[in-house]
Enzyme design. Sequence first.
Site, PDB file in Angstrom:
ATOM      1  N   THR A  42     -10.346 -10.036  18.200  1.00  0.00           N
ATOM      2  CA  THR A  42     -11.136 -10.978  18.997  1.00  0.00           C
ATOM      3  C   THR A  42     -11.619 -10.379  20.317  1.00  0.00           C
ATOM      4  OG1 THR A  42      -9.175 -11.897  20.088  1.00  0.00           O
ATOM      5  CG2 THR A  42      -9.863 -12.930  18.020  1.00  0.00           C
ATOM      6  N   ASP A  43     -12.600 -11.054  20.870  1.00  0.00           N
ATOM      7  CA  ASP A  43     -13.103 -10.659  22.189  1.00  0.00           C
ATOM      8  C   ASP A  43     -12.398 -11.481  23.269  1.00  0.00           C
ATOM      9  OD1 ASP A  43     -14.288 -13.190  22.144  1.00  0.00           O
ATOM     10  OD2 ASP A  43     -16.297 -12.418  21.754  1.00  0.00           O
ATOM     11  N   LEU A  44     -12.855 -11.395  24.479  1.00  0.00           N
ATOM     12  CA  LEU A  44     -12.248 -12.081  25.615  1.00  0.00           C
ATOM     13  C   LEU A  44     -12.193 -13.600  25.422  1.00  0.00           C
ATOM     14  CD1 LEU A  44     -11.086 -11.723  28.470  1.00  0.00           C
ATOM     15  CD2 LEU A  44     -13.424 -11.871  29.333  1.00  0.00           C
ATOM     16  N   GLN A  45     -13.144 -14.130  24.654  1.00  0.00           N
ATOM     17  CA  GLN A  45     -13.222 -15.579  24.435  1.00  0.00           C
ATOM     18  C   GLN A  45     -12.355 -16.044  23.259  1.00  0.00           C
ATOM     19  OE1 GLN A  45     -17.390 -15.808  23.804  1.00  0.00           O
ATOM     20  NE2 GLN A  45     -17.906 -15.473  25.944  1.00  0.00           N
ATOM     21  N   VAL A  47     -12.849 -15.144  20.146  1.00  0.00           N
ATOM     22  CA  VAL A  47     -13.725 -15.205  18.975  1.00  0.00           C
ATOM     23  C   VAL A  47     -13.758 -13.823  18.320  1.00  0.00           C
ATOM     24  CG1 VAL A  47     -16.140 -15.511  18.270  1.00  0.00           C
ATOM     25  CG2 VAL A  47     -15.132 -17.040  19.970  1.00  0.00           C
TER      26      VAL A  47
END
Length: 162
Positions: A42-45, A47
Amino acid sequence: IPSLRASDASQGGGARTASVRQVLTMSERPFEWPIRVYYEDTDLQGVVYYANYFRYMERARTEWLRSLGVEQDKLLNEERKYFVVVDTYAEFLKPARFNEMLVATASLTELTRATFLIEQNIYRESVDGDLLCRGRVKAAYVDADTQRPLRIPTSIFEDRSS
């Protein structure tokens, strides 16, 4: 159940090609491979990062081929042949998030002399869940020593259930 063994591929350039109609009638349902979304995906969000959907599709393709009896390392090391991705496409429809269970599918949709097209989808929880990503991958069958495309042996995708 269709099957493929690395030893069947030794016929390489001399085997006849299966018709698309013969191949497409082999299975009504696509191959399914479960995937858990890890934090690293996932990314920082929180997602799933877009490039990871291609990794998920690769896993499903590899396991689909394995389910057909194809061990790609043996195919390369013993038969000196391999598959190479020549084109890919993905449409990202909904996001996947950390710790979700996904299902990646693989389904043969087109077969030519040296290439095949695989439809690949990624769903949330099951194939009845939300469609998150719709994709296609075109792969070629290649001689490892000459780097030239080879005719795909009929034995790779033909229906052996009859």
